[in-house]
Design an enzyme around this catalytic site. Structure first.
Site: not given
Ligand SMILES: NC(=O)c1ccc[n+]([C@@H]2O[C@H](COP(=O)([O-])OP(=O)(O)OC[C@H]3O[C@@H](n4cnc5c(N)ncnc54)[C@H](OP(=O)(O)O)[C@@H]3O)[C@@H](O)[C@H]2O)c1
Length: 289
Positions: A97, A172, A240
């Protein structure tokens, strides 16, 4: 079988990549913290790589799901980035997102080297990712979308091309604006009902069959009443997302008075240490003011 790569094995990416593998595709993963990639390969098979570039080399479709605009630029651009590894004719689908602006920027960067970029943010939360039942809102061009859609289907229950590059992210934003006001309304209603001494299980059961029904009511109302806020979509992520909406509204002139107010409430939740609580934690401010 399609050769694919998945960059970013977080709460969402880890199970999404798993569904691609279960769907019969040849999957190579990359994650900044290598331990997660190792765990993924141990669980699902497939391969892992040391950089995004290495992961996507030879892939027909590359996927990513990282945090925000800056994280996205970090994994896509530069000499170890996704675009450095993708060949002309391949497709890159981003599930992060992020802003519509960064989607268009990456679409233009891809086009220079013959790579089609699709912004494809998702809705459905952690449970949707784990069940392979996400809603995917896409922005990009029709031909690459038609090629990518059957592969995206592995982790989705609905995949729709909304318009040109950025249109997925704009959709979104509409989704998140809906949720912000709705969750605050639900929290106020649940808190009111509890203060009125009602049996909230019965209340949720009866009004959940009427006009007040919503996904949030079905999935969060009862846990809100119990003060449980550990269900996936973090307050930090919501803030965010709302900041992206406010920046876009600045450009298009839309007014977002309720979303702006709810954003301030989320800031209060963060001040209480609730950064990783889920978005229904607006209830915490009402229960414990
Ligand atoms: N969680 C939900 O329910 C949900 C629902 C809809 C949409 N989203 C969206 O989906 C996206 C991911 O969410 P999530 O919940 O999966 O987040 P998360 O669990 O915090 O995972 C983030 C991922 O991105 C990687 N990452 C972050 N910054 C990075 C960087 N600078 N360089 C390389 N890798 C990086 C992290 O690596 P590391 O493991 O090394 O930290 C991890 O693999 C976000 O944009 C969020 O808004 C989430």
């Amino acid at each position: 079988m399609t050769k694919v790569a998945f960059i970013g094995l977080g709460v969402m990416g880890y199970p999404m990549a798993g569904h691609l593998k279960a769907g019969g595709h040849d999957v190579t993963v990359y994650n900044r913290t290598a331990a997660k990639a190792e765990a993924w390969v141990k669980q699902h098979g497939g391969a892992m790589a040391k950089t995004p570039r290495e992961a996507v080399e030879g892939a027909e479709i590359a996927f990513s799901c990282v945090g925000n605009d800056d994280d996205l630029r970090g994994v896509v651009l530069g000499e170890d980035g996704i675009l450095a590894g993708l060949a002309s004719g391949s497709i890159y689908v981003d599930n992060t997102t992020a802003s519509a602006e960064v989607a268009r920027e990456l679409h233009a960067a891809g086009r220079e080297q013959g790579v089609d970029v699709i912004d494809a943010p998702v809705s459905g939360g952690q449970a949707g990712a784990e069940n392979g039942a996400l809603t995917v809102m896409c922005g990009g061009d029709e031909a690459p979308f038609a090629r990518a859609q059957p592969v995206i289907d592995c982790y989705a229950k609905a995949v729709t091309l909304m318009g040109p590059s950025g249109a997925g992210q704009l959709t979104k934003m509409v989704n998140q604006i809906c949720i912000a006001g709705l969750v605050q309304g639900l929290a106020e209603a649940m808190n009111f009902g509890m203060k009125a001494g009602l049996d909230m299980d019965k209340v949720i059961d009866v009004i959940g069959k009427g006009a007040a029904q919503s996904w949030q009511m079905d999935n969060r109302a009862s846990t809100m009443c119990k003060g449980e806020f550990e269900f996936g979509f973090a307050v930090d992520w919501m803030r965010k997302d709302l900041s992206i909406c406010f920046a876009e509204a600045n450009n298009n002139g839309a007014r977002l008075p309720v979303a702006a107010l709810v954003d301030q409430f989320y800031a209060q939740v963060q001040a209480r240490g609730g950064n990783r609580w889920d978005t229904s934690s607006l209830m915490h401010l009402l229960m414990k003011d």
